[in-house]
Design a protein around this motif. Structure first.
Motif, mmCIF file in Angstrom:
data_model
loop_
_atom_site.group_PDB
_atom_site.id
_atom_site.type_symbol
_atom_site.label_atom_id
_atom_site.label_comp_id
_atom_site.label_asym_id
_atom_site.label_seq_id
_atom_site.Cartn_x
_atom_site.Cartn_y
_atom_site.Cartn_z
ATOM 1 N N GLU A 111 0.831 -1.206 0.000
ATOM 2 C CA GLU A 111 0.000 0.000 0.000
ATOM 3 C C GLU A 111 0.866 1.256 0.000
ATOM 4 O OE1 GLU A 111 -3.411 -0.305 2.750
ATOM 5 O OE2 GLU A 111 -3.193 1.873 2.925
ATOM 6 N N TYR A 146 -3.391 14.348 -7.311
ATOM 7 C CA TYR A 146 -3.326 13.127 -6.511
ATOM 8 C C TYR A 146 -4.727 12.535 -6.323
ATOM 9 C CZ TYR A 146 -1.956 9.900 -2.787
ATOM 10 O OH TYR A 146 -1.733 8.776 -2.048
ATOM 11 N N ILE A 161 -6.100 8.861 -7.526
ATOM 12 C CA ILE A 161 -6.711 7.905 -6.588
ATOM 13 C C ILE A 161 -8.098 7.486 -7.089
ATOM 14 C CG2 ILE A 161 -7.692 7.715 -4.241
ATOM 15 C CD1 ILE A 161 -4.722 7.507 -4.143
ATOM 16 N N ARG A 190 4.752 10.551 1.813
ATOM 17 C CA ARG A 190 4.530 9.214 1.236
ATOM 18 C C ARG A 190 5.537 8.880 0.143
ATOM 19 N NH1 ARG A 190 -2.029 9.583 0.376
ATOM 20 N NH2 ARG A 190 -2.502 10.112 2.537
ATOM 21 N N ARG A 226 0.999 4.158 -2.785
ATOM 22 C CA ARG A 226 0.826 5.582 -2.475
ATOM 23 C C ARG A 226 1.978 6.396 -3.048
ATOM 24 N NH1 ARG A 226 -0.289 6.182 3.892
ATOM 25 N NH2 ARG A 226 -2.540 5.983 3.960
#
Ligand SMILES: [Zn+2]
Lengths: 212, 168
Positions: free
Chosen positions: A141, A203, A207, B52, A145
């Protein structure tokens, strides 16, 4: 006596771990010197000081170039060019500036040159996307990301990308970014605000696309 | 701006909703106030987003390529210096040869002069590489010509000097 001194130099040369590229590295320079001291030694022709300056900035320069250009090959070329220019032009460094902002401005100019070259050739190299191989769920994950973030960053214009990289990734101060870009603070602030907004929008869009 | 801005103003700043001059003032404050910079960072969604990012390390090959580039692009100063040391040594050797072969005042004079040249080149080269050693060597080197001329004077005043006899 000069024979003895030469023998001393050669003995020092023999017993110190000098990279092959340096026929005779002087020995008074040590890694704990600050950049200004290293700069002075390098300007006196000290090869080891030059190597230490490169060593000190290689990570930051490569990271910046990689995130600006999006692939390893171009990042290698741009970072190599930046570090060589840095060492060859040490004499042109303006001491009223901060050394790190000077380094970033050279890196930035090289990345811009690379963008120009690419647009002339009309090709955009493939992005390096790491294999998201099997692994614990949180690692997968996390990698996903990071990949989304990278894609979002790459969707920004180079102008917006560079300010975000300098502020959020390299942690430069606002006035240092203004120094790197050679732009007034007002312009830099406007660019940062727009870049932050665009990054979030990009972003979120990535997503949404990934989920649908 | 000397006072710490309230949270409400920082939130507007982070969103880019302040006018340009206030934003610039606030940015200057954040540059010099780590506490407020930290507060602003915690309100900025991009802080978390950018955390991130993947960790990026330069390939080791990069450092090698750059070092090779530095070494090949310009003859390194140190190489030039070490060549000067060798050149100086050559002159010193020449000087000793001349002294050995022509053990008369002319030979001694020529030997002393080229020896002096050799010493000068060697020591100035050493001085560039090892400043401290160079500095110590310089005054000692300056004694060499004085000693040579003293020797010459002694030999000239002593017509059947022993040096002539040594060369045979
Ligand atoms: Zn404050």
């Amino acid at each position: 006596m000069p024979v003895g001194s030469t023998a001393l130099v050669q003995a020092l040369h023999f017993f110190s771990a000098i990279p092959k590229e340096f026929p005779l590295a002087p020995f008074q320079v040590n890694a704990s010197l600050d950049v200004q001291e290293l700069l002075q030694e390098a300007l006196r022709g000290d090869e080891r000081a030059k190597a230490l300056i490169v060593e000190r900035y290689v990570k930051q320069v490569y990271r910046f170039c990689f995130r600006m250009l999006g692939n390893e090959e171009d990042a290698m070329d741009a970072a190599q060019e930046t570090l060589l220019k840095l060492v060859r032009n040490l004499g042109n460094f303006d001491p009223s500036r901060r050394f790190s902002t000077w380094v970033f401005s050279i890196a930035r100019n090289n990345c811009i040159d690379m963008f120009r070259k690419r647009s002339k050739q009309g090709s955009m190299p493939e992005r390096d996307i790491k294999d998201e191989g099997p692994g614990p769920l949180d690692i997968a994950e996390k990698e996903q990301r990071a990949t989304h973030l990278r894609a979002a960053l790459e969707s920004l214009s180079p102008r917006h990308r560079e300010v975000l990289l300098l502020y959020h990734f390299e942690h430069l101060k606002y006035r240092e970014i203004a120094e790197v870009l050679q732009q007034p603070m007002g312009t830099v602030m406007n660019r940062i605000f727009r870049a932050r907004r665009d990054l979030r929008l990009a972003y979120d869009a990535i997503i949404r696309e990934a989920r649908s | 701006m000397n006072q710490h801005p309230p949270d409400s103003q920082l939130a507007l700043f982070v969103d880019g909703k302040l006018d340009e001059s206030t934003s610039v003032d606030l940015a200057m404050h954040l540059d010099s106030c780590p506490a407020c910079r930290q507060r602003a960072a915690s309100m900025d969604p991009c802080t978390e987003l950018c955390s991130r990012a993947e960790h990026i390390e330069p390939p080791p090959e990069l450092m090698h390529r750059v070092l090779a580039g530095i070494a090949s692009s310009s003859p390194s100063a140190s190489t030039v210096h070490i060549h000067s040391v060798w050149l100086g040594l050559f002159f010193l050797l020449l000087a000793s040869l001349m002294l050995f072969l022509w053990g008369d005042p002319t030979g001694l004079m020529a030997g002393a002069l080229s020896g002096l040249g050799g010493l000068g080149v060697s020591l100035s080269a050493l001085g560039r590489i090892l400043p401290t050693e160079g500095l110590i060597c310089m005054p000692i080197a300056s004694l060499v010509p004085v000693l040579c001329f003293l020797a010459l004077y002694v030999m000239q005043s002593n017509e059947n000097g022993s040096i002539g006899a040594r060369s045979t």
